[in-house]
Design an enzyme around this catalytic site. Structure first.
Site, short mmCIF file in Angstrom:
data_model
loop_
_atom_site.label_atom_id
_atom_site.label_comp_id
_atom_site.label_asym_id
_atom_site.label_seq_id
_atom_site.Cartn_x
_atom_site.Cartn_y
_atom_site.Cartn_z
N VAL A 69 0.84 -1.20 0.00
CA VAL A 69 0.00 0.00 0.00
C VAL A 69 0.87 1.26 0.00
CG1 VAL A 69 -1.74 1.31 1.27
CG2 VAL A 69 -1.94 -1.17 1.10
N CYS A 70 1.92 1.25 0.82
CA CYS A 70 2.79 2.42 0.91
C CYS A 70 3.56 2.65 -0.39
CB CYS A 70 3.76 2.27 2.08
SG CYS A 70 2.93 2.28 3.68
N THR A 71 3.86 1.58 -1.10
CA THR A 71 4.53 1.73 -2.39
C THR A 71 3.66 2.57 -3.33
OG1 THR A 71 5.75 -0.35 -2.15
CG2 THR A 71 5.42 0.47 -4.40
N LEU A 111 3.66 6.40 -1.98
CA LEU A 111 4.85 7.21 -2.26
C LEU A 111 4.91 7.60 -3.73
CD1 LEU A 111 5.68 6.21 0.64
CD2 LEU A 111 8.03 6.39 -0.16
#
Length: 210
Positions: free
Chosen positions: A44-46, A49
């Protein structure tokens, strides 16, 4: 005590993918979005960002700097950003803090043991030029953040900081605003000579100030 709106954002010195920064000095006289990630190489964080990198020109227009925080070291960040470019089509164009000692996470109350053990929760802070916290948002690990909403809030914050207005539900840039109740009609005439639309004595709509 958890950080609250209006509190001074804690200052810190940290290593990032763009070198060492002193946080308050780095912000300067602008705004900042500080957002945390549980760890590198998370799906999810990929996506997040990458999306923030695409939105950066919009934040630049508003004099808003972006700073990401992850509990892994900067050396890992340099590997992760290549994955972000491969999958999201863009390299992060803002610094990512290496916070392996949890210094920043602890200062900002980003570790919630009931949620993610010793990992940081996914929190967003909007910080103003006065270094005060203007917004906090905390998301669960399974839900990607809506950074279009963060941009919308920044627009509202910057507008309402300059003018005696608030923004109504679902307000978007260019939409009607609300004259704040603390401004009586007599004072409002000086600030809004074009007039306003009154639905209730406390609910007065005015075109967005320039």
């Amino acid at each position: 005590m958890a950080l609250q709106l209006g509190d001074t954002a804690p200052d810190f010195t940290a290593d990032t993918t763009e070198g060492t920064i002193n946080f308050h000095e780095w912000i300067g006289d602008g705004w900042c979005i500080l957002f945390s990630h549980p760890k590198d190489f998370t799906p999810v964080c990929t996506t997040e960002l990458g999306y923030m990198a695409k939105l950066k020109p919009e934040f630049d227009k508003r004099n808003v700097k972006i700073l990401a925080v992850s509990v892994d070291p900067v050396s890992d960040h340099h590997v992760w950003v290549k994955d972000i470019q491969d999958t999201q089509g863009i390299l992060p164009n803002y610094p990512i803090v290496g916070d392996q000692d949890r210094k920043v996470a602890t200062l900002y109350g980003m570790i919630h043991p009931n949620a993610l053990d010793s990992l940081t929760v996914r929190t967003v802070f909007v910080i103003g030029p006065d270094k005060k916290i203007k917004l906090t948002l905390t998301y669960p690990a399974s839900t990607g953040r809506n950074f279009d909403e963060v941009l919308r809030v920044v627009d509202s914050l910057q507008l309402t900081a300059k003018h005696s207005v608030a923004t109504p539900v679902n307000w978007q840039q260019g939409g009607e605003c609300i004259i704040v109740p603390s401004l009586n009609d007599e004072a409002a005439k000086a600030k809004f000579p074009g007039g306003w639309r009154t639905e209730k004595p406390y609910l007065r709509y005015v075109p967005q100030p320039k």
